[in-house]
Design a protein around this motif. Structure first.
Motif, PDB file in Angstrom:
ATOM      1  N   ARG A   1      -5.975  -4.494  -3.875  1.00 31.06           N
ATOM      2  CA  ARG A   1      -7.386  -4.632  -3.404  1.00 31.06           C
ATOM      3  C   ARG A   1      -8.175  -3.056  -4.067  1.00 31.06           C
ATOM      4  O   ARG A   1      -9.270  -3.851  -4.525  1.00 31.06           O
ATOM      5  CB  ARG A   1      -8.122  -4.304  -2.471  1.00 31.06           C
ATOM      6  N   ILE A   2      -8.147  -1.814  -4.168  1.00 34.73           N
ATOM      7  CA  ILE A   2      -8.452  -1.162  -4.224  1.00 34.73           C
ATOM      8  C   ILE A   2      -7.789   0.377  -4.500  1.00 34.73           C
ATOM      9  O   ILE A   2      -6.177   0.544  -3.936  1.00 34.73           O
ATOM     10  CB  ILE A   2      -9.297  -0.505  -2.933  1.00 34.73           C
TER      11      ILE A   2
ATOM     12  N   LYS B   1      -3.724 -22.134  10.770  1.00 33.81           N
ATOM     13  CA  LYS B   1      -3.173 -21.737  11.377  1.00 33.81           C
ATOM     14  C   LYS B   1      -3.169 -22.061  12.734  1.00 33.81           C
ATOM     15  O   LYS B   1      -1.809 -22.067  12.849  1.00 33.81           O
ATOM     16  CB  LYS B   1      -2.960 -20.128  10.859  1.00 33.81           C
TER      17      LYS B   1
ATOM     18  N   MET C   1       0.590  -0.644   0.262  1.00 32.44           N
ATOM     19  CA  MET C   1      -0.318   0.143   0.103  1.00 32.44           C
ATOM     20  C   MET C   1       0.519   1.009   0.366  1.00 32.44           C
ATOM     21  O   MET C   1       1.487   1.102   0.649  1.00 32.44           O
ATOM     22  CB  MET C   1      -1.012  -0.093   0.925  1.00 32.44           C
TER      23      MET C   1
ATOM     24  N   ASP D   1     -13.127   5.269  -5.337  1.00 34.88           N
ATOM     25  CA  ASP D   1     -13.320   4.293  -5.504  1.00 34.88           C
ATOM     26  C   ASP D   1     -12.922   3.096  -6.296  1.00 34.88           C
ATOM     27  O   ASP D   1     -13.835   2.350  -7.178  1.00 34.88           O
ATOM     28  CB  ASP D   1     -13.817   3.079  -3.411  1.00 34.88           C
TER      29      ASP D   1
ATOM     30  N   THR E   1      -5.357  13.229  -3.181  1.00 29.58           N
ATOM     31  CA  THR E   1      -4.338  12.200  -2.992  1.00 29.58           C
ATOM     32  C   THR E   1      -4.929  10.828  -3.656  1.00 29.58           C
ATOM     33  O   THR E   1      -6.049  10.496  -3.886  1.00 29.58           O
ATOM     34  CB  THR E   1      -4.290  12.273  -1.559  1.00 29.58           C
ATOM     35  N   LEU E   2      -3.594   9.919  -3.761  1.00 25.13           N
ATOM     36  CA  LEU E   2      -4.044   8.562  -4.616  1.00 25.13           C
ATOM     37  C   LEU E   2      -3.634   7.505  -3.365  1.00 25.13           C
ATOM     38  O   LEU E   2      -2.070   7.494  -2.699  1.00 25.13           O
ATOM     39  CB  LEU E   2      -3.434   8.542  -5.772  1.00 25.13           C
ATOM     40  N   LEU E   3      -4.883   6.992  -2.910  1.00 25.01           N
ATOM     41  CA  LEU E   3      -4.325   5.553  -2.569  1.00 25.01           C
ATOM     42  C   LEU E   3      -3.967   4.239  -3.014  1.00 25.01           C
ATOM     43  O   LEU E   3      -4.837   3.956  -3.792  1.00 25.01           O
ATOM     44  CB  LEU E   3      -5.202   5.266  -0.916  1.00 25.01           C
TER      45      LEU E   3
ATOM     46  N   THR F   1       0.171   5.648  -0.437  1.00 24.94           N
ATOM     47  CA  THR F   1      -0.151   6.753  -0.625  1.00 24.94           C
ATOM     48  C   THR F   1       0.965   8.343  -1.566  1.00 24.94           C
ATOM     49  O   THR F   1       1.928   7.829  -1.844  1.00 24.94           O
ATOM     50  CB  THR F   1      -1.035   7.603   0.338  1.00 24.94           C
TER      51      THR F   1
ATOM     52  N   SER G   1      -7.947   4.108  -4.076  1.00 18.06           N
ATOM     53  CA  SER G   1      -8.706   5.215  -3.777  1.00 18.06           C
ATOM     54  C   SER G   1      -8.335   6.639  -4.279  1.00 18.06           C
ATOM     55  O   SER G   1      -6.804   7.021  -3.726  1.00 18.06           O
ATOM     56  CB  SER G   1      -9.754   4.979  -2.402  1.00 18.06           C
ATOM     57  N   ILE G   2      -9.339   7.290  -4.691  1.00 18.47           N
ATOM     58  CA  ILE G   2      -8.544   9.041  -4.469  1.00 18.47           C
ATOM     59  C   ILE G   2      -9.859   9.885  -3.747  1.00 18.47           C
ATOM     60  O   ILE G   2     -10.746   9.877  -3.497  1.00 18.47           O
ATOM     61  CB  ILE G   2      -8.976   9.479  -6.105  1.00 18.47           C
ATOM     62  N   GLY G   3      -8.684  10.448  -3.288  1.00 15.63           N
ATOM     63  CA  GLY G   3      -9.291  11.538  -2.108  1.00 15.63           C
ATOM     64  C   GLY G   3      -9.382  13.666  -3.691  1.00 15.63           C
ATOM     65  O   GLY G   3      -7.914  13.236  -3.316  1.00 15.63           O
TER      66      GLY G   3
ATOM     67  N   GLN H   1      -8.567  10.581   3.224  1.00 15.16           N
ATOM     68  CA  GLN H   1      -9.186  10.754   2.059  1.00 15.16           C
ATOM     69  C   GLN H   1     -10.386  11.810   2.111  1.00 15.16           C
ATOM     70  O   GLN H   1     -10.998  12.789   1.899  1.00 15.16           O
ATOM     71  CB  GLN H   1      -9.001  10.446   1.125  1.00 15.16           C
ATOM     72  N   SER H   2     -11.587  10.946   2.450  1.00 16.98           N
ATOM     73  CA  SER H   2     -13.065  11.245   2.959  1.00 16.98           C
ATOM     74  C   SER H   2     -13.312  12.337   3.548  1.00 16.98           C
ATOM     75  O   SER H   2     -14.120  13.194   3.340  1.00 16.98           O
ATOM     76  CB  SER H   2     -13.461   9.931   3.585  1.00 16.98           C
TER      77      SER H   2
ATOM     78  N   THR I   1      -6.256   5.212   5.830  1.00 18.12           N
ATOM     79  CA  THR I   1      -6.214   6.409   4.675  1.00 18.12           C
ATOM     80  C   THR I   1      -7.416   6.802   4.065  1.00 18.12           C
ATOM     81  O   THR I   1      -7.776   8.070   3.415  1.00 18.12           O
ATOM     82  CB  THR I   1      -5.007   5.522   3.789  1.00 18.12           C
ATOM     83  N   GLN I   2      -8.260   5.672   3.942  1.00 19.83           N
ATOM     84  CA  GLN I   2      -9.173   6.236   2.965  1.00 19.83           C
ATOM     85  C   GLN I   2     -10.226   6.955   3.622  1.00 19.83           C
ATOM     86  O   GLN I   2     -10.979   7.932   2.961  1.00 19.83           O
ATOM     87  CB  GLN I   2     -10.299   4.947   2.941  1.00 19.83           C
TER      88      GLN I   2
ATOM     89  N   ARG J   1      -4.957   0.828   5.412  1.00 22.13           N
ATOM     90  CA  ARG J   1      -5.403   0.768   4.094  1.00 22.13           C
ATOM     91  C   ARG J   1      -6.420   1.344   4.465  1.00 22.13           C
ATOM     92  O   ARG J   1      -6.896   3.055   3.814  1.00 22.13           O
ATOM     93  CB  ARG J   1      -5.937   0.013   3.684  1.00 22.13           C
TER      94      ARG J   1
ATOM     95  N   GLU K   1      -1.376  -8.959   8.121  1.00 26.20           N
ATOM     96  CA  GLU K   1      -2.568  -8.939   6.979  1.00 26.20           C
ATOM     97  C   GLU K   1      -3.208  -7.459   7.675  1.00 26.20           C
ATOM     98  O   GLU K   1      -3.957  -6.464   6.999  1.00 26.20           O
ATOM     99  CB  GLU K   1      -3.221  -9.652   6.535  1.00 26.20           C
TER     100      GLU K   1
ATOM    101  N   LYS L   1       0.163 -13.297  -0.777  1.00 27.73           N
ATOM    102  CA  LYS L   1      -0.740 -12.638  -0.089  1.00 27.73           C
ATOM    103  C   LYS L   1      -1.983 -13.830   0.157  1.00 27.73           C
ATOM    104  O   LYS L   1      -2.123 -15.009  -0.941  1.00 27.73           O
ATOM    105  CB  LYS L   1      -1.899 -11.548  -0.141  1.00 27.73           C
ATOM    106  N   THR L   2      -2.628 -14.009   1.956  1.00 23.02           N
ATOM    107  CA  THR L   2      -3.440 -14.501   2.398  1.00 23.02           C
ATOM    108  C   THR L   2      -4.673 -14.137   2.123  1.00 23.02           C
ATOM    109  O   THR L   2      -4.562 -13.098   1.511  1.00 23.02           O
ATOM    110  CB  THR L   2      -3.436 -14.780   3.662  1.00 23.02           C
TER     111      THR L   2
ATOM    112  N   GLU M   1      -1.964  -4.200   7.614  1.00 24.15           N
ATOM    113  CA  GLU M   1      -1.587  -4.062   6.138  1.00 24.15           C
ATOM    114  C   GLU M   1      -4.147  -2.805   6.175  1.00 24.15           C
ATOM    115  O   GLU M   1      -3.792  -2.214   5.482  1.00 24.15           O
ATOM    116  CB  GLU M   1      -1.903  -4.200   5.682  1.00 24.15           C
TER     117      GLU M   1
END
Lengths: 356, 92
Positions: A26-27, B20, A1, A43, A20-22, A3, A29-31, B57-58, B53-54, B50, B43, A98-99, B46
């Motif tokens: 998985r995704i 596990k 991840m 998103d 800003t860009l994440l 930014t 995301s732009i703020g 941004q919001s 961060t979202q 994430r 995990e 990744k799991t 992370e």
């Protein structure tokens, strides 16, 4: 991840705004701030984004393929990171670092379940059997005797019947390394069992019903096979082995899981004892055939067992002995065309028992 | 620092899964680092970051300062991992 800061173009014609860009696996995301200056986010899923590097501007660019919205970041770093993410998501499912991949988790789980059950159903019993064969006859005898002694204090022995039954067994002349000692216990229960090392216990409730000597011969040969084939010892080791295995695996887990596992384990040892019972039936029958004793004795024995226990309606699956009808059937199949001869000695001993 | 946009937080709770747990149990028995559990923690961290961060941004932030990560176990036998990320959303 990671930014980044850059310019966001909500559509092809609209002017850019600082945003800003994440960037994650998985995704995206732009703020940003909308026309009224309020904070807003968008998103984008990885699949609906195209990324490239604009060499002339020296900027990384990400385009939402449906809305044509764009995000531009100065420098190559964002684009390179994007390439990494793409490469990772393009990997086949079982190579991912990744799991959290459902398919892989399921595949791994089923593989482990399979391996676990193989271990549990084949490896553990096999090891237990190996260990059981190491146990000396002396140890078996001590084990059986200690159980017998503990039992003796609560039971009364029928000494007369005990003597006669021992005579009867000796008259059968079965060769064995074990010293077989039969004890008759005064009890109405229709039952008999074998302890490891050669102790056989017969309840008077079973003897009272007997009508002819082949039935007694059937009973004693059956119980004798339990001793000779070390059934009790093997059962003990098997159940110890699986208990140990379960404790190792689910050591601290409690509640429902343990309950379910315990139940399953019990079912398994039952079925084990069922196969042992069948072995005892068939081997016992073989001993009778060698001596020309009427196999109807087995039939009689099973019939009496069936009459005495209303529990015959228990499905075979959850019962420790094979279904009585089933037992009658396989003995009948085995004994087809057998030559029967009358053994006067056994008959006279049996008459002593009945007349005592 | 142009503007403070308030304290934000995000959390992620992850169950390792039974197998596990078994592997980690074996590792506990023979000693050494448990990669399986380390990956689960990584995990969860992370995910929490994430989400943080979202959230930043919001509210229109372009940075988060003073981030604090909390790690806890939850669930009946402490078999699930919880990560809470807390920080202050700012514009710089």
């Amino acid at each position: 991840m990671k930014t980044f800061s850059g310019q966001f173009y909500p559509s092809y014609f609209s002017p850019p705004s600082e945003a800003t860009l994440l960037l994650s696996d998985r995704i995206l995301s732009i703020g940003f701030h909308d026309q009224d200056g309020n904070p807003a986010t968008q998103d984008w899923s990885i699949k609906e984004v195209q990324g490239d590097f604009l060499f002339a501007e020296q900027r990384s660019r990400f385009i939402q393929v449906h809305t044509q919205a764009e995000f531009r970041v100065a420098g190559r770093e964002a684009f390179e990171y994007w390439e990494e993410i793409k490469a990772e998501s393009a990997r086949s499912w079982f190579r991912k670092k990744k799991t959290g991949n459902l398919r892989r988790t399921m595949a791994l789980l089923s593989a482990m379940l399979l391996a676990g059950s193989l271990l549990y159903f084949f490896m553990v019993p096999w090891l237990a059997e190996q260990m059981a064969t190491v146990v000396s006859k002396k140890t078996e005898r001590q084990l059986g005797d200690s159980v017998f002694e503990a039992m003796q204090s609560t039971q009364t022995e029928d000494t007369m019947a005990t003597r006669i039954l021992n005579d009867f067994f000796n008259a059968l002349a079965i060769e064995t390394d074990y010293s077989i000692r039969i004890t008759v216990v005064k009890d109405e229960t229709v039952n008999a069992f074998a302890l490891p090392g050669g102790q056989l216990v017969v309840y008077t409730g079973l003897l009272d019903n007997m009508e002819a000597y082949p039935e007694l011969a059937a009973l004693l040969s059956h119980e004798f096979v339990h001793v000779e084939k070390r059934h009790a010892t093997r059962s003990i080791f098997r159940s110890m082995g699986s208990d140990l295995f379960i404790t190792l695996l689910f050591g601290k887990s409690s509640g429902l899981a343990t309950l379910v596992i315990g139940q399953a384990n019990q079912l398994r040892t039952l079925s084990y004892s069922r196969s042992l019972e069948k072995e005892a039936d068939l081997e016992g029958y073989r001993l009778m055939r060698e001596r020309g004793i009427d196999p109807a004795g087995y039939d009689q024995l099973f019939k009496h067992l069936k009459d005495s226990s209303p529990s015959t309606e228990i499905p075979e699956m959850i019962s420790s002995h094979p279904d009585t009808d089933n037992r009658m059937r396989y003995i009948r199949e085995e004994s087809r065309g057998q030559v029967v001869k009358e053994d006067l000695r056994l008959r006279s001993i049996f008459t002593q028992l009945k007349n005592k | 620092m142009q503007e403070y946009l308030g304290v934000i937080n995000a959390q992620s709770i992850i169950g390792a899964n039974m197998f596990k747990d078994i592997f980690a149990g074996l590792r506990d028995l023979i000693g050494g680092r448990s990669k399986t559990y380390e990956r689960v923690i990584e995990e969860a961290k992370e995910d929490a970051m994430r989400e943080l961060t979202q959230k930043a941004q919001s509210v229109g932030a372009n940075a988060v300062v003073g981030i604090d990560l909390d790690f806890e176990t939850v669930g009946a036998s402490g078999s699930m991992l919880m990560v809470i990320a807390t920080g202050t959303a700012v514009r710089i």
